[in-house]
Structure formats: C-alpha cells, structure tokens
Design a protein around this motif. Structure first.
Motif, mmCIF file in Angstrom:
data_model
loop_
_atom_site.group_PDB
_atom_site.id
_atom_site.type_symbol
_atom_site.label_atom_id
_atom_site.label_comp_id
_atom_site.label_asym_id
_atom_site.label_seq_id
_atom_site.Cartn_x
_atom_site.Cartn_y
_atom_site.Cartn_z
ATOM 1 N N ALA A 1 66.149 16.132 64.953
ATOM 2 C CA ALA A 1 65.017 17.134 64.485
ATOM 3 C C ALA A 1 65.261 17.657 62.997
ATOM 4 C CB ALA A 1 65.013 18.211 65.559
ATOM 5 N N PHE A 2 66.366 17.773 62.717
ATOM 6 C CA PHE A 2 66.884 18.257 61.451
ATOM 7 C C PHE A 2 66.552 17.353 60.328
ATOM 8 C CE2 PHE A 2 70.040 19.187 58.059
ATOM 9 C CZ PHE A 2 69.688 20.448 57.846
ATOM 10 N N GLY A 3 66.731 15.996 60.480
ATOM 11 C CA GLY A 3 66.119 15.064 59.661
ATOM 12 C C GLY A 3 67.048 14.696 58.482
ATOM 13 N N ARG A 4 67.696 15.608 58.074
ATOM 14 C CA ARG A 4 68.931 15.597 56.946
ATOM 15 C C ARG A 4 70.190 15.276 57.355
ATOM 16 N NH1 ARG A 4 66.446 21.022 54.873
ATOM 17 N NH2 ARG A 4 65.133 20.927 56.842
ATOM 18 N N PRO A 5 71.075 14.985 56.382
ATOM 19 C CA PRO A 5 72.557 14.453 56.711
ATOM 20 C C PRO A 5 73.228 15.577 57.586
ATOM 21 C CG PRO A 5 72.062 13.982 54.496
ATOM 22 C CD PRO A 5 70.962 14.938 54.926
ATOM 23 N N VAL A 6 73.689 15.063 58.727
ATOM 24 C CA VAL A 6 74.760 16.077 59.700
ATOM 25 C C VAL A 6 75.877 15.173 59.754
ATOM 26 C CG1 VAL A 6 75.020 16.914 61.822
ATOM 27 C CG2 VAL A 6 72.595 16.614 60.681
ATOM 28 N N LEU A 7 76.922 15.929 59.570
ATOM 29 C CA LEU A 7 78.380 15.563 59.838
ATOM 30 C C LEU A 7 79.071 16.139 60.831
ATOM 31 C CD1 LEU A 7 80.936 13.988 58.665
ATOM 32 C CD2 LEU A 7 81.340 15.849 57.050
ATOM 33 N N LEU A 8 79.765 15.306 61.703
ATOM 34 C CA LEU A 8 80.554 15.842 62.967
ATOM 35 C C LEU A 8 81.817 15.551 62.526
ATOM 36 C CD1 LEU A 8 80.926 16.687 65.678
ATOM 37 C CD2 LEU A 8 80.658 14.253 66.507
ATOM 38 N N LEU A 9 82.741 16.582 62.794
ATOM 39 C CA LEU A 9 84.142 16.305 62.419
ATOM 40 C C LEU A 9 84.707 16.712 63.805
ATOM 41 C CD1 LEU A 9 84.533 18.378 59.131
ATOM 42 C CD2 LEU A 9 84.705 16.089 59.177
ATOM 43 N N HIS A 10 85.761 15.899 63.980
ATOM 44 C CA HIS A 10 86.517 16.145 65.276
ATOM 45 C C HIS A 10 88.160 15.395 65.203
ATOM 46 C CE1 HIS A 10 86.261 12.191 67.391
ATOM 47 N NE2 HIS A 10 85.023 12.140 66.987
ATOM 48 N N GLY A 11 88.882 15.894 66.043
ATOM 49 C CA GLY A 11 90.224 15.187 66.349
ATOM 50 C C GLY A 11 90.181 14.568 67.487
ATOM 51 N N ASP A 12 91.265 14.667 68.469
ATOM 52 C CA ASP A 12 91.728 14.378 69.879
ATOM 53 C C ASP A 12 92.062 12.897 69.862
ATOM 54 O OD1 ASP A 12 91.616 14.919 72.529
ATOM 55 O OD2 ASP A 12 89.451 14.170 72.706
ATOM 56 N N SER A 13 91.631 11.902 69.310
ATOM 57 C CA SER A 13 92.138 10.502 69.599
ATOM 58 C C SER A 13 93.010 10.104 68.337
ATOM 59 C CB SER A 13 90.893 9.445 69.743
ATOM 60 O OG SER A 13 90.588 9.676 71.001
ATOM 61 N N HIS A 14 93.158 10.640 67.189
ATOM 62 C CA HIS A 14 94.510 10.959 66.370
ATOM 63 C C HIS A 14 94.576 9.616 65.420
ATOM 64 C CE1 HIS A 14 96.477 12.626 70.393
ATOM 65 N NE2 HIS A 14 95.878 13.570 69.689
ATOM 66 N N PHE A 15 93.438 9.026 64.925
ATOM 67 C CA PHE A 15 93.253 8.251 63.988
ATOM 68 C C PHE A 15 92.051 8.085 63.111
ATOM 69 C CE2 PHE A 15 91.459 5.832 67.629
ATOM 70 C CZ PHE A 15 90.277 5.514 67.244
ATOM 71 N N TRP A 16 91.916 7.718 61.923
ATOM 72 C CA TRP A 16 91.110 7.846 60.948
ATOM 73 C C TRP A 16 89.664 7.075 61.654
ATOM 74 C CZ3 TRP A 16 88.036 9.939 57.305
ATOM 75 C CH2 TRP A 16 87.287 8.965 56.599
ATOM 76 N N LEU A 17 88.708 7.515 61.743
ATOM 77 C CA LEU A 17 87.384 6.829 62.161
ATOM 78 C C LEU A 17 86.243 7.424 61.450
ATOM 79 C CD1 LEU A 17 86.137 4.574 63.972
ATOM 80 C CD2 LEU A 17 85.818 6.505 65.758
ATOM 81 N N GLN A 18 85.353 6.644 60.854
ATOM 82 C CA GLN A 18 84.023 7.070 60.179
ATOM 83 C C GLN A 18 83.010 6.017 60.810
ATOM 84 O OE1 GLN A 18 83.920 6.948 56.185
ATOM 85 N NE2 GLN A 18 81.703 7.299 56.265
ATOM 86 N N ASP A 19 82.057 6.646 61.431
ATOM 87 C CA ASP A 19 80.748 6.091 62.117
ATOM 88 C C ASP A 19 79.647 6.667 62.266
ATOM 89 O OD1 ASP A 19 81.458 7.203 64.186
ATOM 90 O OD2 ASP A 19 82.061 5.649 65.459
ATOM 91 N N HIS A 20 78.644 6.174 62.896
ATOM 92 C CA HIS A 20 77.627 6.756 63.204
ATOM 93 C C HIS A 20 77.271 6.682 64.924
ATOM 94 C CE1 HIS A 20 76.816 6.186 59.028
ATOM 95 N NE2 HIS A 20 75.847 7.307 58.966
ATOM 96 N N PRO A 21 77.709 7.596 65.607
ATOM 97 C CA PRO A 21 78.039 7.432 66.817
ATOM 98 C C PRO A 21 76.899 7.326 67.958
ATOM 99 C CG PRO A 21 78.579 9.792 66.456
ATOM 100 C CD PRO A 21 78.215 8.831 65.193
ATOM 101 N N ALA A 22 75.489 8.087 67.327
ATOM 102 C CA ALA A 22 74.347 8.178 68.281
ATOM 103 C C ALA A 22 73.294 7.376 67.604
ATOM 104 C CB ALA A 22 74.034 9.617 68.306
ATOM 105 N N PRO A 23 72.824 6.182 68.270
ATOM 106 C CA PRO A 23 71.910 5.310 67.573
ATOM 107 C C PRO A 23 70.581 6.171 67.479
ATOM 108 C CG PRO A 23 72.928 4.281 69.176
ATOM 109 C CD PRO A 23 73.501 5.651 69.392
ATOM 110 N N GLU A 24 70.399 7.158 68.595
ATOM 111 C CA GLU A 24 69.097 7.957 68.424
ATOM 112 C C GLU A 24 69.033 9.080 67.456
ATOM 113 O OE1 GLU A 24 71.755 10.252 71.456
ATOM 114 O OE2 GLU A 24 71.731 8.374 70.475
ATOM 115 N N ALA A 25 70.049 9.214 66.797
ATOM 116 C CA ALA A 25 70.344 10.222 65.583
ATOM 117 C C ALA A 25 70.970 9.619 64.280
ATOM 118 C CB ALA A 25 70.996 11.386 65.879
#
Length: 327
Positions: A257-281
């Motif tokens: 709905a926001f339509g502009r860039p959104v960045l999610l930052l998290h940890g938990d699995s302990h390695f560097w990862l960059q992707d787009h995890p939600a095809p609907e957004a």
C-alpha cells in the motif's frame, strides 16, 4: 504564475531536501555456550572490536537486532543486563535495540537456566526501554508505542523515529516462532499463552501506525527492524511458522500500500542475505545481518532522493564468515 509555483513548492513534502546518511545494523552477538569462559571472553572481545569499528564508521545511529547472548548461556541479570549494557554503552552514536529470543523467549530451557521468560522480558523493559530515548553515548529521542498508543501501553520496546525523509520503526518479533506457546514446550510458565497474542496485535497496530505516519509525512522510504527470520520456512522448507504469519501478512500489505521502498532488517539465522521475500510486495527488500561468530555489521547508506535508496557494506572481522544455510 509565480504565486502558483510558490504554493506548489510549499506543498512539497519536507523530504525534498533530505540528505544522504549512513546507519549500522547488527545482531546475534556475542554467542557463548556458558561452559567455556575463555572462549566466551574471546567472543566478547570480538564484539568490543566491532564496536570500535562501528564508532570509526561514524554512523548516524545503529540498530541492534536482538540476541545479546547465545541460547545455551544462562539468562542471568549479569549477562542479559550487565554485560549487554557494558558493550552497548561504548557505542558513540545512538543505538536502538529490539529484543531477540535468546534474552527472554527461550530462557525457560534448562540450558539457559530455566528462568521465567516473562520475568526476563520485564527486566529487559525496565532496564533498556525505561525512557523514550535510544541507548548509546549520544542518545536520540524515540516515539515509543507505549507513549503514542494508550491501548498498548506495555510495549515500551516498539519505537519509531525519522531521519531525512525516511521513517524507521522497530517491532518486537523474536525467533522461536514469536513465542507462540501452542508450538512450544508445554513447560512454559503461566501467562505465556496470553503474552504472544497481545504482543502480536500490538506489533501489527504499531506497523499500521508507522506506515500511516510515513505516508502523512511524505517519507521516501520506510525501514522496519525486528529480530526473527520470519521467512525461514520459505527458504528451508521446515521450521515453525504460525507465530509469524500475521506479522508477515501485515508487513507485506503495508509495504504494498505504501508503494515506495521498504527495507526489512532482521537477524536470527546468522548470515548475510539480501532479497525480496514477499512476491506480493516487490518493493519490500529484506536484509539479514550476520551473527553467531560471524562478527560483522552492515553499514546501510541511504540516499532518500534515489529510486533505489539503500546501499550495503559489511564491516568487521571476516575470518568466520557464515555461508547461507538452514542449520
């Protein structure tokens, strides 16, 4: 015509003059097993060295994405409060902290000392979130959910702030399936069953409020920071999921709905990862920071005026880089 142009300029959002800036994200450290004091001292020294590296980078602020200890370490006051406050207090710039599972959710486990998780959460709130300000040597003001929303006055750890046309918010979403008791060990203490749904509802309310504030302010982008790898099952085909379902759906819906860039930052699995995890957004990008021995942080460069406003660089010790995996 000149009057029309003046009115047009006045109507532009305040983000028009936003300047590029940098901040740091890191988490899941120091990880000790509680049985090897020398090794634990080494892990803490690595974190102290990273603090020095972060200070040298001179970020506008830093965000710590939870897990201030290893899962096999005891959840004592000295570890989850004293030790953590010690190294966090040496960060020169403001530090915003959102809790992980190891410092409260999983404290009921025998390997962590069999503590009441709700008591550990109470202690964290009392020590690290007592004031509407960040941690670090140079603190900055934060808007806490507890102050902005009387219906969710308990949730002092959920915060929001703005920097040069970018809205930032933290959500208290830890690993171990967000402390959802139906998928957890039956030995959890009384009160645990009520904790998860109340916090899950508060997180979704704070997410909605944050995106509404960002839209009203004309923010160029939104950054959401939390601890849990909510997409672990998508990547690895196993693992608990139900406790993250509502938060995931709310985040994807708000980003779309926001339509502009959104960045999610998290940890938990302990390695560097960059992707787009939600095809609907598709405008939702996520970055997972290293941790658990991979003692590095992510420097995020933000150019609010750019179509792709976020850039990333890793800093810190590179001798124990963790490869992607499903461990």
């Amino acid at each position: 015509m000149r009057a029309f142009l003046l009115l047009l300029l006045l109507a532009l959002p305040a983000t028009a003059d936003a300047e590029p800036f940098r901040f740091v994200a890191f988490g899941d450290m120091p990880y000790c097993n509680g049985r090897d004091e020398a090794a634990c001292a080494g892990e803490l020294a690595r974190v102290e060295a990273l603090v020095g590296t972060i200070n040298a980078a001179a970020p506008a602020f830093s965000i710590f994405l939870g897990d201030t200890k290893g899962g096999a370490e005891a959840c004592t006051d000295a570890i989850i409060i004293g030790r953590t406050a010690g190294w966090m207090g040496r960060l020169a710039a403001p530090l915003v902290y959102t809790p992980g599972d190891n410092e409260w959710t999983d404290c009921w486990q025998p390997r962590a000392g069999g503590w009441d998780p709700l008591d550990r959460l109470r202690l964290l709130r009392e020590h690290f979130f007592a004031e509407p300000r960040s941690l670090g040597q140079a603190s900055m003001p934060l808007l806490r959910q507890a102050d902005a929303d009387p219906a969710h006055a308990l949730f002092v750890e959920n915060a929001r702030w703005e920097r040069d046309g970018v809205t930032f918010l933290t959500l208290h979403v830890p690993g171990s399936d967000n402390n959802r008791p139906l998928d957890r060990d039956p030995a959890l203490p009384p009160g645990a069953a009520a904790e998860y749904p109340a916090r899950d509802a508060a997180n979704r309310a704070w997410l909605e409020a944050g995106f509404a504030a960002a839209s009203a302010a004309g923010s160029r982008a939104v950054v959401v920071a939390l601890q849990a790898d909510m997409y672990y099952r998508d990547r690895c085909g196993r693992g608990l999921f139900a406790g993250h379902f509502a938060a995931r759906a709310a985040l994807a819906g708000a980003a779309r709905a926001f339509g502009r860039p959104v960045l999610l930052l998290h940890g938990d699995s302990h390695f560097w990862l960059q992707d787009h995890p939600a095809p609907e957004a598709p405008n939702l990008m996520r970055v997972m920071v290293p941790g658990d021995g991979d003692t590095r942080a992510v420097v995020v460069t933000v150019d609010p005026a750019a179509a792709a406003p976020f850039g990333f660089a890793l800093i810190g010790a590179e001798d124990r880089v963790a490869p992607p995996g499903c461990g």
